[in-house]
Design a protein around this motif. Structure first.
Motif, PDB file in Angstrom:
ATOM      1  N   UNK A  86     -19.467 105.456  53.771  1.00 40.04           N
ATOM      2  CA  UNK A  86     -18.146 105.575  53.214  1.00 40.04           C
ATOM      3  C   UNK A  86     -17.194 106.274  53.740  1.00 40.04           C
ATOM      4  N   UNK A  87     -15.955 105.934  53.664  1.00 42.35           N
ATOM      5  CA  UNK A  87     -14.851 106.475  54.205  1.00 42.35           C
ATOM      6  C   UNK A  87     -13.768 106.463  52.989  1.00 42.35           C
TER       7      UNK A  87
ATOM      8  N   UNK B 216      -7.867 106.018  48.444  1.00 43.04           N
ATOM      9  CA  UNK B 216      -8.386 104.688  48.746  1.00 43.04           C
ATOM     10  C   UNK B 216      -9.704 105.031  49.357  1.00 43.04           C
ATOM     11  N   UNK B 217     -10.907 104.061  49.217  1.00 40.33           N
ATOM     12  CA  UNK B 217     -12.036 104.266  49.747  1.00 40.33           C
ATOM     13  C   UNK B 217     -12.624 103.009  50.054  1.00 40.33           C
ATOM     14  N   UNK B 218     -13.681 102.885  51.067  1.00 42.70           N
ATOM     15  CA  UNK B 218     -14.470 101.734  51.368  1.00 42.70           C
ATOM     16  C   UNK B 218     -15.800 102.277  51.679  1.00 42.70           C
ATOM     17  N   UNK B 219     -16.763 101.289  51.263  1.00 41.14           N
ATOM     18  CA  UNK B 219     -18.139 101.555  51.610  1.00 41.14           C
ATOM     19  C   UNK B 219     -18.788 100.310  51.897  1.00 41.14           C
ATOM     20  N   UNK B 220     -18.836  99.984  53.157  1.00 38.02           N
ATOM     21  CA  UNK B 220     -19.470  98.880  53.563  1.00 38.02           C
ATOM     22  C   UNK B 220     -21.145  99.018  53.794  1.00 38.02           C
TER      23      UNK B 220
ATOM     24  N   UNK C 173     -13.535  97.804  43.296  1.00 35.64           N
ATOM     25  CA  UNK C 173     -14.218  96.680  43.791  1.00 35.64           C
ATOM     26  C   UNK C 173     -15.701  96.718  44.047  1.00 35.64           C
ATOM     27  N   UNK C 174     -16.707  96.222  42.926  1.00 35.29           N
ATOM     28  CA  UNK C 174     -18.048  96.640  43.253  1.00 35.29           C
ATOM     29  C   UNK C 174     -18.790  95.668  44.089  1.00 35.29           C
ATOM     30  N   UNK C 175     -18.303  94.345  44.282  1.00 31.29           N
ATOM     31  CA  UNK C 175     -19.010  93.294  44.776  1.00 31.29           C
ATOM     32  C   UNK C 175     -20.506  92.962  44.131  1.00 31.29           C
TER      33      UNK C 175
ATOM     34  N   UNK D  23     -26.168  86.777  52.210  1.00 31.90           N
ATOM     35  CA  UNK D  23     -25.404  87.553  51.550  1.00 31.90           C
ATOM     36  C   UNK D  23     -26.034  88.973  51.182  1.00 31.90           C
ATOM     37  N   UNK D  24     -26.554  89.283  52.316  1.00 32.02           N
ATOM     38  CA  UNK D  24     -26.775  90.919  52.067  1.00 32.02           C
ATOM     39  C   UNK D  24     -25.785  92.064  52.494  1.00 32.02           C
ATOM     40  N   UNK D  25     -24.778  91.695  53.278  1.00 30.82           N
ATOM     41  CA  UNK D  25     -23.660  92.515  53.217  1.00 30.82           C
ATOM     42  C   UNK D  25     -22.775  92.460  52.057  1.00 30.82           C
ATOM     43  N   UNK D  26     -22.492  93.946  51.633  1.00 32.41           N
ATOM     44  CA  UNK D  26     -21.767  93.960  50.389  1.00 32.41           C
ATOM     45  C   UNK D  26     -20.907  95.076  50.714  1.00 32.41           C
ATOM     46  N   UNK D  27     -19.472  94.939  50.117  1.00 31.46           N
ATOM     47  CA  UNK D  27     -18.396  96.110  50.171  1.00 31.46           C
ATOM     48  C   UNK D  27     -17.939  96.490  49.145  1.00 31.46           C
ATOM     49  N   UNK D  28     -17.955  98.025  48.835  1.00 35.35           N
ATOM     50  CA  UNK D  28     -17.661  98.469  47.805  1.00 35.35           C
ATOM     51  C   UNK D  28     -16.035  99.093  48.287  1.00 35.35           C
ATOM     52  N   UNK D  29     -14.945  99.352  47.373  1.00 34.45           N
ATOM     53  CA  UNK D  29     -13.807  99.578  47.691  1.00 34.45           C
ATOM     54  C   UNK D  29     -13.084 100.418  46.453  1.00 34.45           C
TER      55      UNK D  29
END
Length: 191
Positions: A6-7, A21-25, A62-64, A36-42
């Motif tokens: 997370x950042x 703002x935050x992003x969690x790849x 955004x929960x993906x 479809x294993x890669x997910x990104x939360x933001x």
């Protein structure tokens, strides 16, 4: 399994307003499925200091996830004193109380809290028939936790929770089931 990093960036706009703002790849998978294993939360949110003790928050996450792709972030945070914090905010309401050790507030801050949470997510899985699919797990959580906040920037937490309203669905067929309620144990370190 879920592996992620997370950042987050917090920008002070004025004395009363800040933006976050935050992003969690990450990867959410059984480590056998290949698609479809890669997910990104933001998320993006704004906080406004309405009064000395009350903050208002508005944003979106955004929960993906297949079941809930986007979730509003809205609520208020009330801090009636330096030892109590009530976060009446979606998606994670929380009541926190600072602990006093031996009659003193010295050193790192220890907090105990009661929180609610929407749990689960969408995972890439390999079905027993040999094909890749997406499994979505949804649950609700009531969590009791303790957190140590250090002045040096590193903090840790330990939680126990009751998980209920569990539901599992698959994307490629109508398979759906509802596991029994369970207990959650979780620990974490943040910097």
């Amino acid at each position: 399994y879920r592996v992620s990093g997370s950042m987050m960036l917090v920008k002070q706009h004025s004395d009363r307003m800040n933006f976050m703002i935050g992003v969690t790849p990450g990867v959410a998978s059984d480590f056998e499925a290949t698609k479809n294993a890669f997910r990104i939360f933001g998320f993006g949110a704004a906080k406004y200091q309405w009064t000395r003790t009350t903050e208002l928050m508005l944003g979106v996450a955004y929960l993906d996830r297949d079941d809930i792709p986007i979730l509003p972030m809205v609520g208020l945070v009330w801090t009636p004193n330096e030892n109590t914090r009530l976060e009446l905010a979606l998606p994670r309401p929380r009541l926190a109380r600072r602990l006093c050790w031996n009659g003193a507030w010295a050193g790192p801050e220890d907090w105990v809290y009661l929180a609610g949470e929407l749990g689960g997510g969408t995972y890439a899985v390999r079905r027993s028939a040999g094909f890749d699919d997406e499994m979505t797990l949804r649950d609700f959580r009531l969590i009791l936790g303790i957190e140590r906040k250090s002045k040096q920037g590193c903090s840790g937490r330990a939680e126990i929770g009751y998980v209920f309203g569990r539901k599992i669905e698959f994307e490629r067929d109508a398979t759906e089931f509802q596991p029994r309620d369970t207990i959650l144990l979780r620990a974490g370190v943040a910097y």
